[in-house]
Scaffold this motif. Structure first.
Motif, PDB file in Angstrom:
ATOM      1  N   GLU A  98      -3.157  -9.672  -6.748  1.00 65.40           N
ATOM      2  CA  GLU A  98      -2.020 -10.308  -7.412  1.00 65.40           C
ATOM      3  C   GLU A  98      -0.917  -9.302  -7.710  1.00 65.40           C
ATOM      4  O   GLU A  98       0.276  -9.621  -7.609  1.00 65.40           O
ATOM      5  CB  GLU A  98      -2.480 -11.003  -8.688  1.00 65.40           C
ATOM      6  CG  GLU A  98      -3.388 -12.202  -8.446  1.00 65.40           C
ATOM      7  CD  GLU A  98      -2.756 -13.238  -7.529  1.00 65.40           C
ATOM      8  OE1 GLU A  98      -1.544 -13.508  -7.667  1.00 65.40           O
ATOM      9  OE2 GLU A  98      -3.475 -13.779  -6.667  1.00 65.40           O
ATOM     10  N   ALA A  99      -1.291  -8.079  -8.069  1.00 68.18           N
ATOM     11  CA  ALA A  99      -0.284  -7.046  -8.325  1.00 68.18           C
ATOM     12  C   ALA A  99       0.490  -6.707  -7.058  1.00 68.18           C
ATOM     13  O   ALA A  99       1.718  -6.492  -7.107  1.00 68.18           O
ATOM     14  CB  ALA A  99      -0.953  -5.792  -8.882  1.00 68.18           C
ATOM     15  N   LEU A 100      -0.194  -6.658  -5.927  1.00 77.13           N
ATOM     16  CA  LEU A 100       0.486  -6.403  -4.656  1.00 77.13           C
ATOM     17  C   LEU A 100       1.465  -7.527  -4.329  1.00 77.13           C
ATOM     18  O   LEU A 100       2.592  -7.281  -3.872  1.00 77.13           O
ATOM     19  CB  LEU A 100      -0.543  -6.241  -3.537  1.00 77.13           C
ATOM     20  CG  LEU A 100      -1.376  -4.961  -3.572  1.00 77.13           C
ATOM     21  CD1 LEU A 100      -2.547  -5.072  -2.601  1.00 77.13           C
ATOM     22  CD2 LEU A 100      -0.510  -3.747  -3.227  1.00 77.13           C
ATOM     23  N   LYS A 101       1.051  -8.749  -4.550  1.00 70.31           N
ATOM     24  CA  LYS A 101       1.930  -9.891  -4.283  1.00 70.31           C
ATOM     25  C   LYS A 101       3.158  -9.846  -5.189  1.00 70.31           C
ATOM     26  O   LYS A 101       4.277 -10.152  -4.749  1.00 70.31           O
ATOM     27  CB  LYS A 101       1.155 -11.190  -4.455  1.00 70.31           C
ATOM     28  CG  LYS A 101       0.108 -11.398  -3.365  1.00 70.31           C
ATOM     29  CD  LYS A 101      -0.935 -12.425  -3.735  1.00 70.31           C
ATOM     30  CE  LYS A 101      -0.401 -13.814  -3.827  1.00 70.31           C
ATOM     31  NZ  LYS A 101      -1.483 -14.793  -4.077  1.00 70.31           N
ATOM     32  N   MET A 102       2.978  -9.457  -6.444  1.00 69.63           N
ATOM     33  CA  MET A 102       4.109  -9.336  -7.357  1.00 69.63           C
ATOM     34  C   MET A 102       5.086  -8.254  -6.903  1.00 69.63           C
ATOM     35  O   MET A 102       6.281  -8.339  -7.166  1.00 69.63           O
ATOM     36  CB  MET A 102       3.599  -9.019  -8.767  1.00 69.63           C
ATOM     37  CG  MET A 102       2.885 -10.174  -9.449  1.00 69.63           C
ATOM     38  SD  MET A 102       4.005 -11.544  -9.843  1.00 69.63           S
ATOM     39  CE  MET A 102       5.017 -10.781 -11.115  1.00 69.63           C
ATOM     40  N   ARG A 103       4.596  -7.260  -6.195  1.00 77.96           N
ATOM     41  CA  ARG A 103       5.445  -6.195  -5.664  1.00 77.96           C
ATOM     42  C   ARG A 103       6.145  -6.608  -4.376  1.00 77.96           C
ATOM     43  O   ARG A 103       6.946  -5.856  -3.831  1.00 77.96           O
ATOM     44  CB  ARG A 103       4.618  -4.939  -5.407  1.00 77.96           C
ATOM     45  CG  ARG A 103       4.317  -4.088  -6.640  1.00 77.96           C
ATOM     46  CD  ARG A 103       3.245  -3.066  -6.297  1.00 77.96           C
ATOM     47  NE  ARG A 103       3.293  -1.867  -7.106  1.00 77.96           N
ATOM     48  CZ  ARG A 103       2.746  -1.737  -8.315  1.00 77.96           C
ATOM     49  NH1 ARG A 103       2.129  -2.789  -8.847  1.00 77.96           N
ATOM     50  NH2 ARG A 103       2.823  -0.601  -8.972  1.00 77.96           N
ATOM     51  N   ARG A 207     -11.178   2.867  -7.419  1.00 79.35           N
ATOM     52  CA  ARG A 207     -11.143   1.689  -8.285  1.00 79.35           C
ATOM     53  C   ARG A 207      -9.920   0.864  -7.927  1.00 79.35           C
ATOM     54  O   ARG A 207      -8.863   1.399  -7.581  1.00 79.35           O
ATOM     55  CB  ARG A 207     -11.106   2.092  -9.762  1.00 79.35           C
ATOM     56  CG  ARG A 207      -9.968   3.038 -10.108  1.00 79.35           C
ATOM     57  CD  ARG A 207     -10.002   3.429 -11.562  1.00 79.35           C
ATOM     58  NE  ARG A 207      -8.780   4.158 -11.922  1.00 79.35           N
ATOM     59  CZ  ARG A 207      -8.442   4.479 -13.161  1.00 79.35           C
ATOM     60  NH1 ARG A 207      -9.236   4.139 -14.169  1.00 79.35           N
ATOM     61  NH2 ARG A 207      -7.322   5.132 -13.405  1.00 79.35           N
ATOM     62  N   TYR A 208     -10.054  -0.441  -8.000  1.00 82.73           N
ATOM     63  CA  TYR A 208      -8.997  -1.324  -7.521  1.00 82.73           C
ATOM     64  C   TYR A 208      -7.702  -1.220  -8.326  1.00 82.73           C
ATOM     65  O   TYR A 208      -6.624  -1.495  -7.802  1.00 82.73           O
ATOM     66  CB  TYR A 208      -9.489  -2.769  -7.488  1.00 82.73           C
ATOM     67  CG  TYR A 208      -9.903  -3.180  -6.097  1.00 82.73           C
ATOM     68  CD1 TYR A 208      -8.963  -3.293  -5.077  1.00 82.73           C
ATOM     69  CD2 TYR A 208     -11.236  -3.423  -5.790  1.00 82.73           C
ATOM     70  CE1 TYR A 208      -9.328  -3.644  -3.793  1.00 82.73           C
ATOM     71  CE2 TYR A 208     -11.615  -3.797  -4.506  1.00 82.73           C
ATOM     72  CZ  TYR A 208     -10.649  -3.895  -3.516  1.00 82.73           C
ATOM     73  OH  TYR A 208     -11.021  -4.245  -2.240  1.00 82.73           O
ATOM     74  N   GLU A 209      -7.776  -0.816  -9.575  1.00 85.43           N
ATOM     75  CA  GLU A 209      -6.539  -0.744 -10.354  1.00 85.43           C
ATOM     76  C   GLU A 209      -5.571   0.297  -9.800  1.00 85.43           C
ATOM     77  O   GLU A 209      -4.367   0.258 -10.093  1.00 85.43           O
ATOM     78  CB  GLU A 209      -6.846  -0.459 -11.817  1.00 85.43           C
ATOM     79  CG  GLU A 209      -7.473   0.880 -12.097  1.00 85.43           C
ATOM     80  CD  GLU A 209      -7.917   1.008 -13.544  1.00 85.43           C
ATOM     81  OE1 GLU A 209      -7.137   1.556 -14.354  1.00 85.43           O
ATOM     82  OE2 GLU A 209      -9.033   0.544 -13.874  1.00 85.43           O
ATOM     83  N   ASP A 210      -6.068   1.225  -8.981  1.00 88.19           N
ATOM     84  CA  ASP A 210      -5.201   2.241  -8.388  1.00 88.19           C
ATOM     85  C   ASP A 210      -4.560   1.792  -7.080  1.00 88.19           C
ATOM     86  O   ASP A 210      -3.693   2.503  -6.543  1.00 88.19           O
ATOM     87  CB  ASP A 210      -6.006   3.518  -8.128  1.00 88.19           C
ATOM     88  CG  ASP A 210      -6.556   4.143  -9.394  1.00 88.19           C
ATOM     89  OD1 ASP A 210      -5.905   4.000 -10.456  1.00 88.19           O
ATOM     90  OD2 ASP A 210      -7.634   4.763  -9.324  1.00 88.19           O
ATOM     91  N   LEU A 211      -4.977   0.656  -6.536  1.00 90.61           N
ATOM     92  CA  LEU A 211      -4.531   0.276  -5.199  1.00 90.61           C
ATOM     93  C   LEU A 211      -3.019   0.066  -5.082  1.00 90.61           C
ATOM     94  O   LEU A 211      -2.413   0.568  -4.118  1.00 90.61           O
ATOM     95  CB  LEU A 211      -5.270  -0.970  -4.723  1.00 90.61           C
ATOM     96  CG  LEU A 211      -4.914  -1.443  -3.307  1.00 90.61           C
ATOM     97  CD1 LEU A 211      -5.222  -0.359  -2.282  1.00 90.61           C
ATOM     98  CD2 LEU A 211      -5.652  -2.734  -2.972  1.00 90.61           C
ATOM     99  N   PRO A 212      -2.360  -0.675  -5.979  1.00 85.98           N
ATOM    100  CA  PRO A 212      -0.913  -0.877  -5.790  1.00 85.98           C
ATOM    101  C   PRO A 212      -0.129   0.428  -5.692  1.00 85.98           C
ATOM    102  O   PRO A 212       0.772   0.549  -4.838  1.00 85.98           O
ATOM    103  CB  PRO A 212      -0.515  -1.694  -7.022  1.00 85.98           C
ATOM    104  CG  PRO A 212      -1.770  -2.438  -7.383  1.00 85.98           C
ATOM    105  CD  PRO A 212      -2.875  -1.462  -7.109  1.00 85.98           C
ATOM    106  N   ALA A 213      -0.467   1.401  -6.503  1.00 83.22           N
ATOM    107  CA  ALA A 213       0.243   2.675  -6.451  1.00 83.22           C
ATOM    108  C   ALA A 213      -0.035   3.408  -5.139  1.00 83.22           C
ATOM    109  O   ALA A 213       0.872   4.043  -4.566  1.00 83.22           O
ATOM    110  CB  ALA A 213      -0.157   3.552  -7.640  1.00 83.22           C
TER     111      ALA A 213
END
Length: 222
Positions: A98-103, A207-213
Motif C-alpha cells: 500500500e505504501a508503494l501504491k501511495m508513492r 523487513r518489509y517496512e524498509d521496502l518503499p525506501a
C-alpha cells in the motif's frame, strides 16, 4: 508508470507448510510415509512442487524411477484442497504494498505457481485486489527466469516493462531480473534467506517496512 513486481511463495507469503503437506500426500499414497519435514525442507518447498517430489524420492532407496510428472498432478490436486491451511502473509508485506501504491508505483505479481492456484490463494487470504496484475506459471508460454514473464506482469500493472524491479527470494528471481536488465530485491527472512547475499542482488530486504525506501533508492521517486 514504474512498477514493483513481487514473487509470491517465500516472498509475499510463507506457503511452505501447505506445499510440503501436499507433497507428503503423494508419498503417503505410494506407501512411503511423510518424506518431507515442514521445517527442514521449507526452502525446497518454495522452489516448487517438482523440487519437493525430487527431494522426497531421493530419500527412498530402491524405489526405482519415480513418476514425477504423474505425482505432480496429485500434488496440485492435494494442494488446491488445503491451499491456505497454514499459509500466512509475511509481516508488513501488505503495508509495504500500500505504501508503494501511495508513492505512485504500480504493483503486481509474477509467480511460477500456476495462475489458478495463485488467484485462489490470494483471494482466500483477502489480498488479491491489492495487486494490479498476476502472471502465473501457465499464463504465458514462458515463466521465470524468462524476462518476458516479468515484463508482462509489469505491463498488466499499467507500467513500462523496463521501468520495474522484482522482489523475490530465489536465484530464479535474481536471474529473471538480471535477464530483464532491472533491479532485484531479495528477501532475507525466508527459509533460504542466509543464501541471498551470495546472489548479489541490487538490494537485500530484511523487513518489509524498509521496502518503499529501497525501491525509491533503486528506481528514483515514482
Amino acid at each position: 508508470m514504474k512498477t514493483v513486481i513481487f514473487d509470491l511463495d517465500g516472498t509475499l507469503a510463507d506457503t511452505s507448510q501447505d506445499l510440503i503437506a501436499a507433497a507428503n500426500v503423494c508419498f503417503k499414497g505410494l506407501g512411503l510415509g511423510a518424506l518431507l519435514d515442514p521445517a527442514k525442507d521449507a526452502g525446497t518447498a518454495l522452489r516448487g512442487g517438482r523440487a519437493m517430489l525430487t527431494l522426497g524420492f531421493s530419500r527412498v532407496d530402491g524405489f526405482g524411477e519415480p513418476d514425477i510428472a504423474g505425482q505432480y498432478q496429485v500434488l496440485l490436486d492435494a494442494y488446491a484442497k488445503d491451499i491456505d491451511h497454514h499459509t500466512v502473509m509475511y509481516p508488513g508485506a501488505m503495508d509495504a504494498v500500500e505504501a508503494l501504491k501511495m508513492r505512485g508505483y504500480g504493483v503486481g505479481i509474477a509467480t511460477n505457481k500456476p495462475e489458478g492456484l495463485a488467484e485462489d490463494l490470494l483471494r482466500r487470504l483477502g489480498v488479491r485486489g491489492a495487486f494490479a496484475s498476476l502472471v502465473g506459471a501457465d499464463t504465458l508460454m514462458v515463466k521465470k527466469p524468462d524476462p518476458e514473464h516479468l515484463f508482462e506482469a509489469a505491463r498488466r500493472a499499467g507500467g513500462i516493462a523496463a521501468l520495474t524491479c522484482l522482489v523475490g527470494d530465489t536465484a530464479t528471481d535474481r536471474n529473471t531480473a538480471k535477464a530483464a536488465g532491472v533491479p532485484s530485491i531479495l528477501v532475507t527472512f525466508g527459509p533460504s534467506g542466509e543464501n541471498m547475499a551470495a546472489l548479489n542482488p541490487e538490494a537485500l530486504l530484511e523487513r518489509y517496512e524498509d521496502l518503499p525506501a529501497i525501491v525509491d533508492r533503486l528506481m528514483g521517486a515514482a
